[in-house]
Design a protein around this motif. Structure first.
Motif, PDB file in Angstrom:
ATOM      1  N   TRP A  20       1.019  -1.215   0.212  1.00 58.99           N
ATOM      2  CA  TRP A  20       0.157   0.293   0.125  1.00 58.99           C
ATOM      3  C   TRP A  20       0.475   1.214  -0.332  1.00 58.99           C
ATOM      4  CZ3 TRP A  20      -5.374   0.252  -1.005  1.00 58.99           C
ATOM      5  CH2 TRP A  20      -5.767   1.467  -0.998  1.00 58.99           C
ATOM      6  N   THR A  21       2.024   1.500   0.934  1.00 52.80           N
ATOM      7  CA  THR A  21       3.086   2.306   0.933  1.00 52.80           C
ATOM      8  C   THR A  21       3.598   2.706  -0.498  1.00 52.80           C
ATOM      9  OG1 THR A  21       3.231   1.661   3.011  1.00 52.80           O
ATOM     10  CG2 THR A  21       4.969   3.444   1.970  1.00 52.80           C
ATOM     11  N   LYS A  22       4.031   1.665  -1.186  1.00 55.51           N
ATOM     12  CA  LYS A  22       4.450   1.295  -1.829  1.00 55.51           C
ATOM     13  C   LYS A  22       3.661   1.809  -3.748  1.00 55.51           C
ATOM     14  CE  LYS A  22       7.984  -1.536  -5.137  1.00 55.51           C
ATOM     15  NZ  LYS A  22       7.929  -3.257  -4.897  1.00 55.51           N
ATOM     16  N   GLN A  23       2.222   2.091  -3.727  1.00 53.02           N
ATOM     17  CA  GLN A  23       0.963   2.160  -4.626  1.00 53.02           C
ATOM     18  C   GLN A  23       1.089   3.486  -4.152  1.00 53.02           C
ATOM     19  OE1 GLN A  23       0.465   0.182  -6.976  1.00 53.02           O
ATOM     20  NE2 GLN A  23      -2.337   0.713  -7.444  1.00 53.02           N
ATOM     21  N   ALA A  24       1.292   4.399  -2.848  1.00 52.22           N
ATOM     22  CA  ALA A  24       0.679   5.744  -2.748  1.00 52.22           C
ATOM     23  C   ALA A  24       1.786   6.280  -3.568  1.00 52.22           C
ATOM     24  CB  ALA A  24       0.917   6.005  -1.302  1.00 52.22           C
ATOM     25  N   ALA A  25       3.722   5.540  -3.262  1.00 52.15           N
ATOM     26  CA  ALA A  25       4.290   6.715  -3.563  1.00 52.15           C
ATOM     27  C   ALA A  25       4.258   6.344  -5.170  1.00 52.15           C
ATOM     28  CB  ALA A  25       6.116   6.010  -3.027  1.00 52.15           C
ATOM     29  N   ILE A  26       4.351   5.315  -5.702  1.00 55.56           N
ATOM     30  CA  ILE A  26       3.925   5.272  -7.329  1.00 55.56           C
ATOM     31  C   ILE A  26       2.848   6.702  -7.984  1.00 55.56           C
ATOM     32  CG2 ILE A  26       3.297   3.760  -9.403  1.00 55.56           C
ATOM     33  CD1 ILE A  26       4.511   1.557  -7.514  1.00 55.56           C
ATOM     34  N   LEU A  27       1.690   6.395  -6.832  1.00 54.52           N
ATOM     35  CA  LEU A  27       1.093   7.456  -7.427  1.00 54.52           C
ATOM     36  C   LEU A  27       1.308   8.953  -7.166  1.00 54.52           C
ATOM     37  CD1 LEU A  27      -2.351   6.013  -6.117  1.00 54.52           C
ATOM     38  CD2 LEU A  27      -1.488   5.937  -8.113  1.00 54.52           C
ATOM     39  N   ASP A  28       2.170   8.943  -6.570  1.00 55.13           N
ATOM     40  CA  ASP A  28       3.197  10.689  -6.061  1.00 55.13           C
ATOM     41  C   ASP A  28       3.255  10.671  -7.144  1.00 55.13           C
ATOM     42  OD1 ASP A  28       1.952  10.731  -4.025  1.00 55.13           O
ATOM     43  OD2 ASP A  28       3.396  10.028  -2.520  1.00 55.13           O
ATOM     44  N   ASN A  29       4.053  10.043  -7.767  1.00 52.61           N
ATOM     45  CA  ASN A  29       5.323   9.714  -8.773  1.00 52.61           C
ATOM     46  C   ASN A  29       4.903  10.144 -10.089  1.00 52.61           C
ATOM     47  OD1 ASN A  29       7.682   8.889  -6.990  1.00 52.61           O
ATOM     48  ND2 ASN A  29       7.334   7.333  -7.791  1.00 52.61           N
ATOM     49  N   ILE A  30       3.502   9.399 -10.035  1.00 51.12           N
ATOM     50  CA  ILE A  30       3.193  10.254 -10.822  1.00 51.12           C
ATOM     51  C   ILE A  30       2.297  10.960 -11.535  1.00 51.12           C
ATOM     52  CG2 ILE A  30       0.923   9.249 -12.741  1.00 51.12           C
ATOM     53  CD1 ILE A  30       2.113   5.936 -12.196  1.00 51.12           C
ATOM     54  N   THR A  31       1.631  11.484 -10.287  1.00 46.17           N
ATOM     55  CA  THR A  31       1.120  12.463 -10.297  1.00 46.17           C
ATOM     56  C   THR A  31       1.973  14.147 -10.065  1.00 46.17           C
ATOM     57  OG1 THR A  31      -0.664  11.659  -8.645  1.00 46.17           O
ATOM     58  CG2 THR A  31      -0.122  14.368  -8.684  1.00 46.17           C
ATOM     59  N   ASN A  32       3.144  13.974 -10.223  1.00 47.83           N
ATOM     60  CA  ASN A  32       4.483  14.938 -10.110  1.00 47.83           C
ATOM     61  C   ASN A  32       5.192  14.670 -10.983  1.00 47.83           C
ATOM     62  OD1 ASN A  32       4.019  16.801  -7.869  1.00 47.83           O
ATOM     63  ND2 ASN A  32       3.930  14.566  -7.289  1.00 47.83           N
ATOM     64  N   ALA A  33       5.077  13.770 -12.512  1.00 50.08           N
ATOM     65  CA  ALA A  33       5.162  13.610 -13.360  1.00 50.08           C
ATOM     66  C   ALA A  33       6.183  14.631 -14.259  1.00 50.08           C
ATOM     67  CB  ALA A  33       4.973  12.835 -14.068  1.00 50.08           C
ATOM     68  N   GLU A  34       5.716  15.927 -14.214  1.00 50.32           N
ATOM     69  CA  GLU A  34       5.757  17.244 -14.696  1.00 50.32           C
ATOM     70  C   GLU A  34       6.258  18.778 -14.256  1.00 50.32           C
ATOM     71  OE1 GLU A  34       5.470  17.256 -17.990  1.00 50.32           O
ATOM     72  OE2 GLU A  34       4.429  15.802 -18.678  1.00 50.32           O
ATOM     73  N   THR A  35       6.628  17.829 -12.216  1.00 53.25           N
ATOM     74  CA  THR A  35       7.146  19.267 -11.322  1.00 53.25           C
ATOM     75  C   THR A  35       8.287  18.999 -11.004  1.00 53.25           C
ATOM     76  OG1 THR A  35       5.180  18.534  -9.855  1.00 53.25           O
ATOM     77  CG2 THR A  35       6.691  19.565  -8.957  1.00 53.25           C
ATOM     78  N   PRO A  36       8.772  20.393 -11.208  1.00 50.83           N
ATOM     79  CA  PRO A  36      10.169  20.771 -12.108  1.00 50.83           C
ATOM     80  C   PRO A  36      11.335  20.261 -10.365  1.00 50.83           C
ATOM     81  CG  PRO A  36       9.133  22.530 -12.767  1.00 50.83           C
ATOM     82  CD  PRO A  36       8.125  21.518 -12.834  1.00 50.83           C
ATOM     83  N   GLY A  37      12.299  20.013 -10.351  1.00 49.44           N
ATOM     84  CA  GLY A  37      12.887  18.997  -9.387  1.00 49.44           C
ATOM     85  C   GLY A  37      12.561  17.904  -8.229  1.00 49.44           C
ATOM     86  N   TYR A  38      10.997  17.752  -8.980  1.00 51.87           N
ATOM     87  CA  TYR A  38      11.106  16.007  -8.601  1.00 51.87           C
ATOM     88  C   TYR A  38      11.578  14.755  -8.295  1.00 51.87           C
ATOM     89  CZ  TYR A  38       7.082  12.674  -6.757  1.00 51.87           C
ATOM     90  OH  TYR A  38       7.221  12.158  -6.035  1.00 51.87           O
ATOM     91  N   ARG A  39      11.959  13.680  -7.555  1.00 49.01           N
ATOM     92  CA  ARG A  39      11.887  13.073  -7.647  1.00 49.01           C
ATOM     93  C   ARG A  39      11.772  12.229  -7.016  1.00 49.01           C
ATOM     94  NH1 ARG A  39      17.457  13.137  -9.628  1.00 49.01           N
ATOM     95  NH2 ARG A  39      18.934  15.260  -8.486  1.00 49.01           N
ATOM     96  N   ALA A  40      11.596  10.511  -8.235  1.00 51.11           N
ATOM     97  CA  ALA A  40      10.844  10.123  -8.183  1.00 51.11           C
ATOM     98  C   ALA A  40      10.807   9.215  -6.730  1.00 51.11           C
ATOM     99  CB  ALA A  40      11.117   8.747  -8.871  1.00 51.11           C
ATOM    100  N   LYS A  41       9.738   8.667  -6.120  1.00 49.93           N
ATOM    101  CA  LYS A  41      10.420   7.891  -4.678  1.00 49.93           C
ATOM    102  C   LYS A  41      10.452   6.411  -5.118  1.00 49.93           C
ATOM    103  CE  LYS A  41       7.020  11.119  -1.977  1.00 49.93           C
ATOM    104  NZ  LYS A  41       5.758  11.371  -1.566  1.00 49.93           N
ATOM    105  N   VAL A  42      10.988   5.754  -4.496  1.00 49.98           N
ATOM    106  CA  VAL A  42      10.822   3.975  -4.715  1.00 49.98           C
ATOM    107  C   VAL A  42      10.307   3.343  -2.806  1.00 49.98           C
ATOM    108  CG1 VAL A  42      12.527   1.971  -4.715  1.00 49.98           C
ATOM    109  CG2 VAL A  42      12.392   4.224  -6.372  1.00 49.98           C
TER     110      VAL A  42
END
Length: 127
Positions: A20-42
């Motif tokens: 569930w934590t992993k799913q939330a991180a993936i959704l955050d990543n996709i949501t912020n795909a166009e945010t400058p300076g955002y680093r993907a969470k793992v």
């Protein structure tokens, strides 16, 4: 043995929390795909889960096994991958594949939980 508090039930619960934590991180990543300076969470927990179980297994003490399962921690860190010109590190295609893989793992864990509860229901109702 109490099915509702067995080690296997606890492992399923911990797995579900990690997924569930992993799913939330993936959704955050996709949501912020166009945010400058955002680093993907793992999110990682499988390796620490396995190492903790192997360590407790060597002790051959059921209480230590349960404590090892309870002590499993999830690690959320920034993906060290390549970034784009805007310093964003999200690869949407990669995240989409990971989201599907995680969804299948969640489905498998839910199926296992359902099976355990069916055994309890049968024991309670006698049918």
């Amino acid at each position: 043995m109490d099915f509702l508090s067995s080690n296997s039930s606890l492992m399923l619960e911990k797995s579900m929390q990690g997924l569930w934590t992993k799913q939330a991180a993936i959704l955050d990543n996709i949501t912020n795909a166009e945010t400058p300076g955002y680093r993907a969470k793992v999110v990682t927990f499988e390796e620490s889960f396995q190492a903790s179980l192997e360590k407790a297994q060597k002790a051959a003490d059921p209480k230590k096994m349960r404590q090892a399962i309870e002590d499993v921690k999830y690690t959320v860190k920034e993906h060290p991958g390549i970034t784009r010109m805007d310093d964003n590190g999200v690869n949407v295609a990669e995240q989409s594949v990971e989201m599907m893989r995680n969804a299948y793992q969640l489905q498998y864990v839910m199926s296992a939980i359902s099976s355990e509860l069916a055994v309890v229901k049968t024991a309670v109702t006698g049918q």
